[in-house]
Write a protein that holds these residues in place. Structure first.
Motif, PDB file in Angstrom:
ATOM      1  N   LEU A  94      -5.835  52.220  57.244  1.00  0.00           N
ATOM      2  CA  LEU A  94      -6.162  53.377  57.669  1.00  0.00           C
ATOM      3  C   LEU A  94      -4.234  54.359  57.714  1.00  0.00           C
ATOM      4  CD1 LEU A  94      -8.188  53.026  61.090  1.00  0.00           C
ATOM      5  CD2 LEU A  94      -8.335  55.032  59.149  1.00  0.00           C
ATOM      6  N   LEU A  95      -3.125  53.627  58.251  1.00  0.00           N
ATOM      7  CA  LEU A  95      -2.528  55.117  58.621  1.00  0.00           C
ATOM      8  C   LEU A  95      -1.641  54.905  56.498  1.00  0.00           C
ATOM      9  CD1 LEU A  95      -0.199  52.788  60.937  1.00  0.00           C
ATOM     10  CD2 LEU A  95      -1.160  54.845  61.076  1.00  0.00           C
ATOM     11  N   GLU A  96      -2.226  53.563  55.696  1.00  0.00           N
ATOM     12  CA  GLU A  96      -1.964  54.084  54.038  1.00  0.00           C
ATOM     13  C   GLU A  96      -2.357  55.117  54.306  1.00  0.00           C
ATOM     14  OE1 GLU A  96       0.340  52.942  52.877  1.00  0.00           O
ATOM     15  OE2 GLU A  96       1.236  51.537  53.815  1.00  0.00           O
ATOM     16  N   ARG A  97      -3.488  54.869  53.896  1.00  0.00           N
ATOM     17  CA  ARG A  97      -4.534  56.772  53.753  1.00  0.00           C
ATOM     18  C   ARG A  97      -4.333  57.537  54.114  1.00  0.00           C
ATOM     19  NH1 ARG A  97      -6.231  57.788  48.564  1.00  0.00           N
ATOM     20  NH2 ARG A  97      -8.026  59.053  49.541  1.00  0.00           N
ATOM     21  N   LEU A  98      -4.079  57.924  55.766  1.00  0.00           N
ATOM     22  CA  LEU A  98      -3.456  59.096  55.922  1.00  0.00           C
ATOM     23  C   LEU A  98      -2.557  59.471  55.419  1.00  0.00           C
ATOM     24  CD1 LEU A  98      -4.822  57.919  59.825  1.00  0.00           C
ATOM     25  CD2 LEU A  98      -5.712  60.064  58.487  1.00  0.00           C
ATOM     26  N   ARG A  99      -1.533  58.848  55.270  1.00  0.00           N
ATOM     27  CA  ARG A  99      -0.351  59.074  54.506  1.00  0.00           C
ATOM     28  C   ARG A  99      -0.306  59.581  53.509  1.00  0.00           C
ATOM     29  NH1 ARG A  99       4.744  54.662  53.350  1.00  0.00           N
ATOM     30  NH2 ARG A  99       6.350  56.639  52.916  1.00  0.00           N
ATOM     31  N   HIS A 100      -1.041  59.138  52.389  1.00  0.00           N
ATOM     32  CA  HIS A 100      -1.219  59.654  51.578  1.00  0.00           C
ATOM     33  C   HIS A 100      -2.454  61.129  51.413  1.00  0.00           C
ATOM     34  CE1 HIS A 100      -2.754  59.426  47.398  1.00  0.00           C
ATOM     35  NE2 HIS A 100      -3.858  59.926  47.234  1.00  0.00           N
ATOM     36  N   LEU A 101      -2.531  60.825  52.396  1.00  0.00           N
ATOM     37  CA  LEU A 101      -3.969  62.272  52.723  1.00  0.00           C
ATOM     38  C   LEU A 101      -2.590  63.132  52.910  1.00  0.00           C
ATOM     39  CD1 LEU A 101      -6.705  61.841  54.597  1.00  0.00           C
ATOM     40  CD2 LEU A 101      -6.749  62.282  51.915  1.00  0.00           C
ATOM     41  N   VAL A 102      -1.611  62.726  53.829  1.00  0.00           N
ATOM     42  CA  VAL A 102      -0.224  63.961  54.031  1.00  0.00           C
ATOM     43  C   VAL A 102       0.408  64.461  53.278  1.00  0.00           C
ATOM     44  CG1 VAL A 102       1.620  64.706  55.813  1.00  0.00           C
ATOM     45  CG2 VAL A 102      -0.699  63.255  56.268  1.00  0.00           C
ATOM     46  N   GLU A 103       0.813  63.446  52.349  1.00  0.00           N
ATOM     47  CA  GLU A 103       1.888  63.892  51.224  1.00  0.00           C
ATOM     48  C   GLU A 103       1.045  64.413  50.358  1.00  0.00           C
ATOM     49  OE1 GLU A 103       2.766  59.215  50.289  1.00  0.00           O
ATOM     50  OE2 GLU A 103       4.067  60.293  52.070  1.00  0.00           O
ATOM     51  N   THR A 104      -0.501  64.261  49.865  1.00  0.00           N
ATOM     52  CA  THR A 104      -0.833  65.023  49.048  1.00  0.00           C
ATOM     53  C   THR A 104      -1.191  66.881  48.922  1.00  0.00           C
ATOM     54  OG1 THR A 104      -3.537  63.870  49.618  1.00  0.00           O
ATOM     55  CG2 THR A 104      -1.249  63.133  47.784  1.00  0.00           C
ATOM     56  N   THR A 105      -1.379  66.972  50.333  1.00  0.00           N
ATOM     57  CA  THR A 105      -1.857  67.810  51.324  1.00  0.00           C
ATOM     58  C   THR A 105      -0.222  69.225  51.595  1.00  0.00           C
ATOM     59  OG1 THR A 105      -3.758  66.718  52.040  1.00  0.00           O
ATOM     60  CG2 THR A 105      -2.501  69.333  53.197  1.00  0.00           C
ATOM     61  N   ALA A 106       0.170  68.459  51.640  1.00  0.00           N
ATOM     62  CA  ALA A 106       1.647  68.783  52.190  1.00  0.00           C
ATOM     63  C   ALA A 106       3.275  68.088  51.881  1.00  0.00           C
ATOM     64  CB  ALA A 106       1.424  68.996  53.713  1.00  0.00           C
ATOM     65  N   PRO A 107       3.151  68.019  49.776  1.00  0.00           N
ATOM     66  CA  PRO A 107       3.987  67.617  49.245  1.00  0.00           C
ATOM     67  C   PRO A 107       5.522  67.873  49.855  1.00  0.00           C
ATOM     68  CG  PRO A 107       2.396  68.396  48.137  1.00  0.00           C
ATOM     69  CD  PRO A 107       2.123  69.512  48.905  1.00  0.00           C
ATOM     70  N   GLU A 108       6.118  68.815  50.615  1.00  0.00           N
ATOM     71  CA  GLU A 108       7.267  69.108  51.224  1.00  0.00           C
ATOM     72  C   GLU A 108       7.527  68.726  52.481  1.00  0.00           C
ATOM     73  OE1 GLU A 108       5.039  73.078  52.666  1.00  0.00           O
ATOM     74  OE2 GLU A 108       4.828  71.043  51.017  1.00  0.00           O
ATOM     75  N   ALA A 109       7.139  68.074  52.648  1.00  0.00           N
ATOM     76  CA  ALA A 109       6.248  66.805  54.878  1.00  0.00           C
ATOM     77  C   ALA A 109       7.839  65.900  54.725  1.00  0.00           C
ATOM     78  CB  ALA A 109       4.955  67.048  55.384  1.00  0.00           C
ATOM     79  N   GLU A 110       8.595  66.670  54.842  1.00  0.00           N
ATOM     80  CA  GLU A 110       9.633  65.338  56.366  1.00  0.00           C
ATOM     81  C   GLU A 110       9.034  64.538  57.014  1.00  0.00           C
ATOM     82  OE1 GLU A 110      13.068  67.208  56.292  1.00  0.00           O
ATOM     83  OE2 GLU A 110      13.280  68.019  55.088  1.00  0.00           O
ATOM     84  N   ALA A 111       8.809  62.429  56.537  1.00  0.00           N
ATOM     85  CA  ALA A 111       8.439  61.980  57.572  1.00  0.00           C
ATOM     86  C   ALA A 111       9.325  61.089  57.554  1.00  0.00           C
ATOM     87  CB  ALA A 111       7.239  60.761  56.656  1.00  0.00           C
ATOM     88  N   ALA A 112       9.620  61.132  58.935  1.00  0.00           N
ATOM     89  CA  ALA A 112      10.194  60.449  60.014  1.00  0.00           C
ATOM     90  C   ALA A 112       9.451  59.684  61.739  1.00  0.00           C
ATOM     91  CB  ALA A 112      11.521  60.554  59.901  1.00  0.00           C
ATOM     92  N   LEU A 113      10.618  59.027  61.860  1.00  0.00           N
ATOM     93  CA  LEU A 113       9.592  58.158  63.441  1.00  0.00           C
ATOM     94  C   LEU A 113      10.538  58.972  64.285  1.00  0.00           C
ATOM     95  CD1 LEU A 113      10.037  54.471  62.982  1.00  0.00           C
ATOM     96  CD2 LEU A 113       8.289  55.881  62.330  1.00  0.00           C
ATOM     97  N   LYS A 114       9.794  59.394  65.488  1.00  0.00           N
ATOM     98  CA  LYS A 114       9.901  60.126  66.051  1.00  0.00           C
ATOM     99  C   LYS A 114       9.158  60.031  67.375  1.00  0.00           C
ATOM    100  CE  LYS A 114      11.523  64.578  64.225  1.00  0.00           C
ATOM    101  NZ  LYS A 114      11.407  65.756  63.614  1.00  0.00           N
ATOM    102  N   TRP A 115       9.497  59.358  68.926  1.00  0.00           N
ATOM    103  CA  TRP A 115       8.789  58.740  69.486  1.00  0.00           C
ATOM    104  C   TRP A 115       8.115  58.211  69.359  1.00  0.00           C
ATOM    105  CZ3 TRP A 115       8.128  63.989  68.139  1.00  0.00           C
ATOM    106  CH2 TRP A 115       8.368  64.880  68.404  1.00  0.00           C
ATOM    107  N   GLY A 116       8.449  56.693  68.626  1.00  0.00           N
ATOM    108  CA  GLY A 116       8.503  55.241  68.705  1.00  0.00           C
ATOM    109  C   GLY A 116       7.198  55.485  67.273  1.00  0.00           C
TER     110      GLY A 116
END
Length: 192
Positions: A94-116
């Protein structure tokens, strides 16, 4: 003007075993007399305020004390791949699929751990986050509720700054709706 006193019914005395009665409140008509200055005792200095004690965040109910901020988590700003790799196979899919959807919808989005948990930001503003729990995964969407069109009532939450989609298995994922919500969240983050 004459002052009249009315007789009031007396309340029965309370048992000493019960909670003691509170002192009566002063009447709103009365004004408090200014307090008398404290007497100085020979050789005694004026009382000093006790210095504020620094408390740990746990003792202060999880909030930072004014003297010392809550330390950042050790994983703050870390890549999200390690977080996803630690999850069970069902949640990882589920997390991998959601990550893929986020990255294809907003390629400029930066990903990082915050609040765990993994957070995606655009220009320093939160777009969305992913949360993993024992029985489900959350897609947390940032933005005003009215911008997240949800005719099927899939989104949950009552806050003013976002909603969440709770997913228990990959087959529950409404990809078309998620893409629309992610686009709205990304547009909101870009506007700043």
């Amino acid at each position: 003007m004459s002052s009249k006193r009315t007789a009031t019914a007396r309340k029965p005395a309370r048992s000493p075993l019960k909670t003691p009665a509170r002192p009566p409140r002063p009447s709103a008509k009365k004004t408090a007399a200014p307090s008398a200055p404290a007497r100085k005792v020979a050789g005694a200095s004026a009382p000093k305020e006790a210095p504020a004690r620094a408390t740990s965040a746990k003792k202060a109910g999880g909030r930072a004390s004014p003297q010392r901020p809550v330390p950042r988590r050790a994983d703050f700003g870390a890549p999200i791949a390690g977080f996803i790799a630690k999850q069970s196979p069902e949640r990882r899919a589920l997390l991998e699929r959601l990550r893929h959807l986020v990255e294809t919808t907003a390629p400029e989005a930066e990903a990082a751990l915050k609040w765990g948990m993994p957070m995606f930001t655009i220009g320093g503003r939160m777009m969305c986050g992913l949360g993993a729990h024992k029985a489900h995964v959350n897609l947390i969407l940032a933005g005003r509720p009215e911008m997240l069109v949800d005719p099927d009532k899939r989104l949950e939450g009552e806050g003013k700054t976002g909603r969440r989609l709770v997913l228990r298995q990959l087959s529950d994922l409404p990809e078309k709706a998620v893409r629309i919500w992610l686009k709205a969240a990304a547009d909101n983050a870009r506007r700043g």
